[in-house]
Design an enzyme around this catalytic site. Structure first.
Site, short mmCIF file in Angstrom:
data_model
loop_
_atom_site.label_atom_id
_atom_site.label_comp_id
_atom_site.label_asym_id
_atom_site.label_seq_id
_atom_site.Cartn_x
_atom_site.Cartn_y
_atom_site.Cartn_z
N ARG A 1 -1.35 2.44 -34.93
CA ARG A 1 -0.24 2.14 -34.02
C ARG A 1 0.90 3.16 -34.11
O ARG A 1 2.03 2.87 -33.75
CB ARG A 1 0.30 0.72 -34.27
N LYS B 1 4.81 14.03 -23.80
CA LYS B 1 3.66 13.57 -23.03
C LYS B 1 2.38 14.00 -23.73
O LYS B 1 2.22 15.17 -24.09
CB LYS B 1 3.69 14.13 -21.61
N GLU C 1 4.34 28.39 -15.64
CA GLU C 1 5.26 27.26 -15.84
C GLU C 1 6.71 27.73 -15.87
O GLU C 1 7.61 27.03 -15.39
CB GLU C 1 4.92 26.53 -17.15
N LYS D 1 13.73 22.35 -19.29
CA LYS D 1 12.90 21.15 -19.39
C LYS D 1 13.59 20.06 -20.19
O LYS D 1 13.53 18.88 -19.82
CB LYS D 1 11.55 21.48 -20.02
N GLU E 1 9.23 9.72 -17.20
CA GLU E 1 8.74 10.17 -15.89
C GLU E 1 8.82 9.08 -14.82
O GLU E 1 7.90 8.87 -14.04
CB GLU E 1 7.30 10.70 -16.02
N ARG F 1 12.18 13.33 -13.95
CA ARG F 1 11.19 14.14 -14.66
C ARG F 1 10.03 14.56 -13.76
O ARG F 1 9.33 15.54 -14.04
CB ARG F 1 10.67 13.39 -15.89
N ASN G 1 6.66 18.37 -12.06
CA ASN G 1 5.31 18.41 -11.50
C ASN G 1 5.21 19.24 -10.23
O ASN G 1 4.20 19.17 -9.52
CB ASN G 1 4.82 16.98 -11.23
N HIS H 1 1.96 20.78 -9.32
CA HIS H 1 0.94 20.18 -10.17
C HIS H 1 0.01 19.22 -9.43
O HIS H 1 -1.10 18.98 -9.91
CB HIS H 1 1.61 19.45 -11.34
N HIS I 1 -3.54 20.18 -10.52
CA HIS I 1 -4.47 19.37 -11.30
C HIS I 1 -5.77 19.14 -10.53
O HIS I 1 -6.85 19.10 -11.11
CB HIS I 1 -3.83 18.02 -11.65
N HIS J 1 -4.96 26.30 -16.56
CA HIS J 1 -3.87 25.47 -16.04
C HIS J 1 -2.82 26.30 -15.30
O HIS J 1 -2.43 25.96 -14.18
CB HIS J 1 -3.21 24.71 -17.20
#
Length: 356
Positions: free
Chosen positions: A124, A146, A188, A238, A248, A252, A256, A259, A263, A275
């Site tokens: 956990r 993330k 990026e 960022k 997000e 946030r 993207n 993206h 993706h 990427h």
């Protein structure tokens, strides 16, 4: 040395510092002794990085009386699998790790995602720190918490938000990276400039060519001064966004930009397209749409495309992937608000974004 504090007002226990300094890796034992992130440490890396950096880091930690194990996986996007998660957790159990211990993610974005996800779910949750070794990981995936793994062709469809205890950025790692990997990360950085900061975009236009030294046999010998400034500005941009929206749910999502297409391009290529390359193409595709919709002026779209071209990044789809191939994949994007409705991050000019 630059210290960038990522501070969460409502969850102060998740705040942490990003340390940026060439050769900072040799100071990591001092920080671990001071902050006591864990009683024992396990370095998670890939087989390639283990040979270049991992074994040396483990040796450095042990020389400084820090208990350190190492677990490595095969390199590449395919490492982000449920099978690897299971194998790593089983090894941690066999090694006797518990919630008082700490994971070290040493590698690029794939390893950061993989190790961070393990840290989020093992018993956990246990502490972890990020030591990114690629430019892409330094400016993007190592910051913000993330984590994610892939399921079939769906990228990062399983994941969790798990903030590291610290991030150590050592730009000297980049001297072991080929030029293609630097270009991959710069996509990026260009994204940050195009969507968040026009002054940074201008800086990139002027200084990206200066990264590569003109001398012969200097492919792996980069301009550290320029790289460090690009890295620091990217992380600051960022961090400002993540501090406001760490889960997000709103702002946030601007990160993207490019993206949604990107993706889908990665998935359509079965992750053969890196990427950064996919995001570069993705920015160009969304910009073409924005120009058609009279949201973005063509001169700004062309300026972004020119910078990507000058960086050595692709700006159009390869012949074996059609736009129609991307539609189904984009409808499955986890960032969509409503089932089947595709959400894009838009810009109306360089440095000025729009969220749907």
């Amino acid at each position: 040395m630059s210290k960038i504090k990522l501070k969460f007002k409502k969850r102060t226990n998740e705040s942490y510092i990003i340390y940026c300094e060439p050769n900072i890796v040799n100071s990591i034992p001092k920080y671990l002794h001071k902050h006591k992130f864990g009683k024992r440490y396990c370095v998670i890396t890939d087989n390639k990085i283990q040979k270049i950096h991992g074994n040396n880091l483990q040796k450095l930690l042990k020389q400084n009386n820090i208990s350190a194990e190492i677990i490595s996986v095969a390199p590449g996007e395919d490492a982000k699998s449920l099978e690897n998660i299971k194998k790593i957790c089983e090894k941690l159990i066999k090694l006797g790790f518990n919630r008082n211990d700490c994971i070290i993610a040493l590698g690029g974005g794939v390893i950061g995602d993989l190790a961070g996800f393990v840290a989020a779910i093992f018993m956990r949750g246990l502490a972890y720190i990020q030591i990114p070794t690629s430019l892409l990981a330094m400016v993007d995936s190592s910051v913000g918490g993330k984590t994610g793994i892939n399921l079939e062709e769906l990228k990062n469809i399983l994941g969790a938000f798990k903030q590291p205890k610290a991030v150590f950025i050592d730009s000297l790692f980049l001297d072991t990276m080929p030029k293609a990997e630097i270009q991959n990360g710069l996509a990026e950085c260009i994204k940050y400039g195009a969507s968040l900061d026009k002054r940074f975009f201008k800086y990139l236009e002027k200084n990206i060519p200066l990264i590569y030294k003109p001398e012969k046999d200097s492919e792996y010998n980069y301009n550290q001064k320029v790289l460090n400034k690009i890295i620091e500005i990217s992380i600051r941009l960022k961090s400002r966004v993540v501090q406001i929206d760490n889960k997000e749910t709103g702002l946030r999502r601007v990160l993207n930009y490019g993206h949604t297409f990107g993706h889908a391009i990665e998935a359509a290529s079965k992750h053969k397209i890196p990427h950064g390359h996919a995001i570069s193409i993705g920015m160009c595709l969304i910009n073409e749409k924005l120009v058609r919709d009279k949201i973005l002026k063509n001169k700004d779209a062309q300026r972004i495309k020119q910078l990507l071209d000058n960086t050595g990044l692709p700006t159009s789809l390869p012949d074996n992937i059609k736009k129609s191939d991307l539609l189904t994949l984009m409808k499955s994007d986890k960032k969509n608000k409503n089932r089947g409705q595709i959400n894009f991050v838009k810009i109306k000019k360089i440095g000025d974004f729009i969220l749907e």
